[in-house]
Design an enzyme around this catalytic site. Structure first.
Site, PDB file in Angstrom:
ATOM      1  N   VAL A   6      45.125  84.920  66.593  1.00 49.72           N
ATOM      2  CA  VAL A   6      45.434  86.331  66.338  1.00 49.72           C
ATOM      3  C   VAL A   6      46.668  86.756  67.117  1.00 49.72           C
ATOM      4  O   VAL A   6      47.528  87.488  66.624  1.00 49.72           O
ATOM      5  CB  VAL A   6      44.223  87.215  66.707  1.00 49.72           C
ATOM      6  CG1 VAL A   6      44.603  88.694  66.620  1.00 49.72           C
ATOM      7  CG2 VAL A   6      43.054  86.915  65.799  1.00 49.72           C
ATOM      8  N   GLU A  22      51.995  90.682  63.652  1.00 45.02           N
ATOM      9  CA  GLU A  22      51.581  91.832  62.859  1.00 45.02           C
ATOM     10  C   GLU A  22      52.748  92.782  62.569  1.00 45.02           C
ATOM     11  O   GLU A  22      52.770  93.475  61.556  1.00 45.02           O
ATOM     12  CB  GLU A  22      50.467  92.598  63.567  1.00 45.02           C
ATOM     13  CG  GLU A  22      49.130  91.867  63.622  1.00 45.02           C
ATOM     14  CD  GLU A  22      49.050  90.896  64.798  1.00 45.02           C
ATOM     15  OE1 GLU A  22      50.068  90.771  65.514  1.00 45.02           O
ATOM     16  OE2 GLU A  22      47.996  90.275  64.991  1.00 45.02           O
ATOM     17  N   ASP A  64      85.072  93.381  37.476  1.00 44.32           N
ATOM     18  CA  ASP A  64      85.900  93.936  36.413  1.00 44.32           C
ATOM     19  C   ASP A  64      87.239  94.364  36.993  1.00 44.32           C
ATOM     20  O   ASP A  64      87.398  94.466  38.216  1.00 44.32           O
ATOM     21  CB  ASP A  64      85.224  95.157  35.789  1.00 44.32           C
ATOM     22  CG  ASP A  64      84.062  94.766  34.895  1.00 44.32           C
ATOM     23  OD1 ASP A  64      84.105  93.684  34.314  1.00 44.32           O
ATOM     24  OD2 ASP A  64      83.109  95.568  34.792  1.00 44.32           O
ATOM     25  N   ASP A  83      79.616  97.741  33.468  1.00 42.92           N
ATOM     26  CA  ASP A  83      79.410  99.157  33.216  1.00 42.92           C
ATOM     27  C   ASP A  83      78.837  99.459  31.839  1.00 42.92           C
ATOM     28  O   ASP A  83      78.364 100.567  31.611  1.00 42.92           O
ATOM     29  CB  ASP A  83      80.725  99.936  33.386  1.00 42.92           C
ATOM     30  CG  ASP A  83      81.856  99.351  32.547  1.00 42.92           C
ATOM     31  OD1 ASP A  83      81.577  98.505  31.682  1.00 42.92           O
ATOM     32  OD2 ASP A  83      83.011  99.768  32.764  1.00 42.92           O
ATOM     33  N   ASP A 107      76.684  94.557  29.313  1.00 46.90           N
ATOM     34  CA  ASP A 107      76.698  93.869  30.613  1.00 46.90           C
ATOM     35  C   ASP A 107      75.301  93.701  31.202  1.00 46.90           C
ATOM     36  O   ASP A 107      75.143  93.047  32.236  1.00 46.90           O
ATOM     37  CB  ASP A 107      77.555  94.646  31.618  1.00 46.90           C
ATOM     38  CG  ASP A 107      79.030  94.580  31.294  1.00 46.90           C
ATOM     39  OD1 ASP A 107      79.484  93.508  30.832  1.00 46.90           O
ATOM     40  OD2 ASP A 107      79.733  95.582  31.490  1.00 46.90           O
ATOM     41  N   GLU A 114      52.628  84.541  75.458  1.00 44.86           N
ATOM     42  CA  GLU A 114      51.274  84.818  74.990  1.00 44.86           C
ATOM     43  C   GLU A 114      50.392  83.577  75.049  1.00 44.86           C
ATOM     44  O   GLU A 114      49.188  83.664  75.312  1.00 44.86           O
ATOM     45  CB  GLU A 114      51.331  85.361  73.556  1.00 44.86           C
ATOM     46  CG  GLU A 114      51.916  86.762  73.456  1.00 44.86           C
ATOM     47  CD  GLU A 114      52.086  87.225  72.016  1.00 44.86           C
ATOM     48  OE1 GLU A 114      51.747  86.433  71.107  1.00 44.86           O
ATOM     49  OE2 GLU A 114      52.545  88.351  71.802  1.00 44.86           O
ATOM     50  N   THR A 135      52.959  97.374  71.702  1.00 42.91           N
ATOM     51  CA  THR A 135      54.236  97.560  72.406  1.00 42.91           C
ATOM     52  C   THR A 135      55.420  96.858  71.765  1.00 42.91           C
ATOM     53  O   THR A 135      56.537  96.975  72.244  1.00 42.91           O
ATOM     54  CB  THR A 135      54.096  97.040  73.865  1.00 42.91           C
ATOM     55  OG1 THR A 135      53.891  95.629  73.838  1.00 42.91           O
ATOM     56  CG2 THR A 135      52.953  97.728  74.574  1.00 42.91           C
TER      57      THR A 135
END
Length: 939
Positions: A316, A321, A363, A656, A660, A725, A755
């Protein structure tokens, strides 16, 4: 439903399959039409045969027959071939790889009894999935926009009378009554009359095309067949009647819609990389958790159940996350920033795709240029003249040119409202006005006796006009190669008619080529007095023995900011390819003016491209030549985009028009024009330029690179916390339990979720590092996570932060009298000291996290080069992080929930240097890298 209609074969469920047996403006298509099973027609066949095959007549259909055909053929609408399943789309947002990891984190948190954390993760999943779902729903509207080009009402002959009906009720065999201003609602063959039609939505040509029932063009592309009109186009002048041969999805407009539907969008480079990151994180987390179980059982002597619980905590803790919401929000911030610069991005992940773009297919007109024609020179036998110079007004030859430009013209200069007409004709009217020519449109129409509309095949237009004395005069304008062969003389400096010699023709041809190479459009102006001749009945009779008045050179000037944008793109290693419907010499000249080409470019016409095999095209695109594709079709754009993407390029394609749409959808980044572009192009594109400016594309690419860099920064930031960790759990296991667990699972999750997110989000607002646009584009398949990043995150910054956090833990524990192996559980004398020690580990991780955030702000440059305090959002994120940590440490409710204890001032003072140590160590590492690379200036 019939098995076929229009120029597509249509099977059940309206699935359209193109049969490439003909061409429409360069588009592969079928020339025969199957109106019902077994009955095949050619819309360009003799009108009597067409009426027979359509079972129609010049007087139209009866109302009863029209009802039967409406049931048989279906309504005249554009529709999707399958409705999108929104529940499935929404479910897909909940099953994205990162979302699956978050589900796993929530399930594991619930399994170890951390219900509040599990609920919080589920909320994060729901918010992100909903946000992504809304974005996707807004990005797929091209076919609905195509429907906007069909009129609401149409005039048809029913029961021999002109009736106004719903356009959706028009069927094959109906006779349309077309007048000026009408939008044509179906593909039809003219029965009588002649009209000018704006075909720009289908062919990209800005000049109106003349369509007449008298023509019968069987050996030309369908777009040039002068007896045919097409759905979605507009009548700009004249009246005509036409019999419908295709409706709805079987029209050319419907065929383009079907083609757009068939083109699938691949996932963006970022979407692909995030998917890889998610599975990498999952693999690492699972391997670490699986390795921890035997280590805890053998090394620490834990029971199998406790070993699994700690492994779950480790898993975990390693699931990021905050990664998904941070990426989503960072991209959203990029979208808002681009909108302020004039680029509206409809798909979040496209922001990053812009950063990896290495080819821009652009173009010319309106994107590189201002889309505003202006006459800059009139070349006559008396020399070259600026029409806006005061000294020109007295030249009799120039005066006749001005009269001809005004007479042979259908545009109107608006005195109070906007100008109306083709840009070329408006430019000529403006020049004529500057020369004192008469420009009153009502007077022009009063004196006009006959008009021979502009013909795209002959490339010229003529009118027969009377002067105030009643003398008739032919005025002709058109392409020099079309008009000059019809001229036998020209006016000299005294206004006399002199023969047009071979030498003079060579001089004129050289002048035309010279002006074209300068990027100018050149038209020839000629006239002929009819004297006692009768009013000519046809074009051939009028356009003979012409007298050349002069050549008119017009410019559509490049946008002034484009050259700098092109320079930035070249410095960034981005290749620019011009794909235009304009003449090759003109396109090459404009490309040279703005710096796209720096040598002699290779110009490929639409005909040349059609003859190329796929291998030849691949070889051409892979070569070093500067390329310009002239007279190109929409399918040429699609083919070029496919070829570039197949060899790994990330392509941005501008467009345009309706035609296209397929290429815009196929390109990695479809860029539509917001001002001059059609709704279809805007809906099909990924990005819309509100200012139609190439410079905005360059700015968007720069912003995309910045977003990608910042995504890498906060991914590094999140990865750098893996080592701190994991270290507490490894120390506990490797010590065999002699060292109590330095950080509880609840404290680990509080650190990981509470945090981390805001500082990571703040890294998405970092300013660009020096040299951002001097770097070459990254490879399409380049991973967002590379080995140097992992080494820096895990074995350098992360390791330093882990050592510091463990130093804090042992500092408190040893100062409290602890010895290895001493019990620290509830009820023991060392329990409060142990709680303080784990709290110290938690706060040590937070302090190291602050240093990591500052270290992550640059990858190679020094922090001073971008400003230590230049990111206020990061400062606010750190303030929030410290406030949350203080609450976890000192609020009694959170102390009981997370097992923390208040820290003394001396303990806090011990952690004070942690951020500076982490940041300073990485600053020293970057300084060494710059020294080795010989780039000390980026400090």
């Amino acid at each position: 439903m019939p098995t076929g209609c229009g120029r597509v074969d249509v099977y059940s469920d309206d699935t359209a399959l193109l049969r490439p047996t003909g061409r429409f403006g360069g588009i592969e298509m079928t020339e025969l039409i199957e109106t019902e099973p077994g009955v095949r027609i050619d819309p360009t066949e003799r009108i009597e045969l067409l009426l027979r095959d359509l079972r129609g007549s010049r007087s139209g259909l009866s109302a009863r027959e029209a009802e039967r055909r409406l049931i048989h053929y279906g309504p005249n609408v554009l529709r999707r071939r399958g409705e999108r399943n929104w529940p499935r789309e929404l479910a897909r947002q909940f099953t994205h790889p990162l979302a699956l990891l978050l589900w796993a984190a929530a399930g594991l948190a619930a399994a170890v009894g951390i219900i509040p954390v599990a609920i919080a993760i589920v909320v994060v999943i729901t918010i992100n999935a909903s946000f992504a779902f809304v974005q996707e729903r807004h990005a797929e509207q091209a076919v609905e926009a195509l429907a906007a080009y069909l009129p609401v009402r149409a005039k048809v002959l029913r029961d021999g009378q002109v009736s106004e009906i719903e356009a959706t009720d028009v069927v094959p065999g109906d006779v349309l009554v077309i007048a000026e201003g009408d939008r044509i609602c179906a593909d039809a063959r003219l029965l009588d009359g002649g009209i000018e039609v704006d075909l720009s939505e289908l062919t990209g040509e800005s000049m109106p095309a003349y369509r007449t029932a008298e023509a019968n063009d069987v050996a030309v592309p369908m777009a040039q067949a002068r007896e045919l009109v097409f759905s979605g186009t507009s009548c700009t002048e004249g009246q005509a009647a036409a019999i419908v041969f295709a409706t709805g999805m079987h029209t050319e407009l419907g065929r383009i819609a079907a083609l757009s539907e068939q083109v699938e969008r691949d996932e963006s480079p970022l979407e692909h990389q995030v998917r890889r990151v998610a599975w990498l994180i999952a693999l690492i987390s699972v391997l670490l958790a699986a390795a921890f179980i035997p280590l805890a059982m053998i090394g620490a002597g834990l029971s199998p159940i406790n070993s699994v619980i700690f492994a779950v905590g480790l898993l975990v803790g390693n699931v990021p996350e905050g990664l998904l919401p941070v990426i989503t929000l960072a991209l959203a911030i990029g979208v808002r920033g681009l909108a302020r610069q004039g680029a509206v991005v409809k798909r979040l992940s496209a922001v990053e795709t812009l950063g990896s773009t290495d080819v821009i297919c652009t173009d010319k007109t309106g994107t590189l240029t201002e889309n505003h024609m202006r006459v800059i020179a009139i070349h006559t036998a008396t020399g070259s003249h600026d029409p806006f110079a005061a000294s020109v007004g007295g030249d009799p030859v120039v005066a006749r040119v001005a009269t001809a430009m005004n007479a042979c013209n259908n545009a109107r200069l608006g005195e109070t409202g906007p100008d109306v007409g083709d840009p070329t004709e408006l430019a000529m009217l403006t020049a004529a006005a500057a020369l004192g020519g008469r420009i009153d449109p009502d007077e022009r129409e009063r004196l006009r006796r006959r008009m021979f509309h502009f013909d795209p095949v002959s490339k010229r237009m003529s009118t027969v006009d009377a002067d105030e004395s009643g003398l008739l005069r032919v005025h002709t304008k058109g392409a020099p190669e079309s008009v000059l062969p019809l001229c036998t003389a020209e006016f000299d400096a005294e206004g006399r008619t002199v023969p047009l010699t071979a030498r003079r023709r060579d001089e004129l041809a050289d002048l035309v080529d010279s002006r074209a190479r300068q990027g100018l459009r050149v038209l020839a102006i000629a006239s002929r007095d009819l004297a006692d001749e009768a009013l000519p009945d046809n074009r051939e009779a009028a356009e003979r023995d012409l007298v050349l008045l002069g050549l008119v050179a017009m410019a559509d000037p490049p946008r002034p900011e484009v050259a700098e944008a092109v320079r930035l793109c070249h410095e960034a290693g981005i290749r620019i390819i011009v794909i235009t419907g304009d003449h090759g010499l003109t396109a090459a000249a404009v490309a040279a003016q703005v710096g796209i080409t720096r040598g002699t470019p290779t110009v490929i016409t639409g005909v040349d491209l059609d003859r190329m095999t796929e291998d030849e095209l691949d070889e051409l695109l892979a070569g070093p030549d500067e390329l310009i594709f002239a007279r190109s079709s929409p399918e040429a754009k699609l083919r070029i985009a496919d070829a570039l993407r197949d060899v790994g390029h990330v392509v941005a394609m501008t467009g345009d028009g309706v035609n296209d749409a397929p290429a815009l959808r196929r390109a990695d980044i479809g860029v539509a024009m917001g001002r001059s572009g059609t709704d279809v192009a805007r809906e099909s594109a990924t990005m819309v330029l509100t200012d139609d400016n190439f410079a905005t594309i360059a700015a968007a690419i720069q912003a995309g690179r910045l977003v990608y860099d910042n995504i890498r920064k906060f991914i590094f930031y999140i990865f750098a916390h893996a080592t701190p960790e994991v270290t507490p759990l490894l120390i506990f296991a490797l010590s065999g339990g002699a060292v109590p667990l330095p950080l509880t699972v609840l404290q680990l999750l509080a650190f990981d979720i509470g945090t981390e997110t805001l500082p990571a989000l703040a890294l998405g607002r970092e300013a660009a590092e020096p040299g951002l646009m001097q770097r070459p584009p990254r490879e399409r398949g380049e991973s967002v996570i590379r080995t140097p990043m992992l080494l820096r995150a895990w074995l350098f910054v992360g390791l330093i932060a882990a050592v510091l956090a463990m130093a804090g833990f042992f500092f408190v524990l040893l100062r409290g009298g602890w010895h290895p192996g001493d019990p620290t559980g509830p009820g023991t004398s060392l329990h409060h000291t142990y709680q303080q020690a784990t709290t110290m580990t938690f706060f040590g991780l937070v302090a190291g996290q602050i240093g990591t955030a500052f270290a992550a702000r640059t990858e190679r440059a020094s922090l001073r080069s971008i400003g230590v305090l230049s990111n206020p959002l990061l400062l606010w994120g750190i303030a929030f992080e410290l406030a949350l940590a203080a609450a976890i440490i000192y609020v009694p409710v959170l102390q009981r929930l997370l097992g923390t204890a208040a820290l003394t001032p001396s303990m806090l003072a011990f952690t004070l240097p942690f951020p500076f140590i982490v940041w300073g160590a990485d600053e020293l590492r970057r300084w060494v890298l710059r020294r080795r690379a010989g780039d000390p200036g980026r400090s």
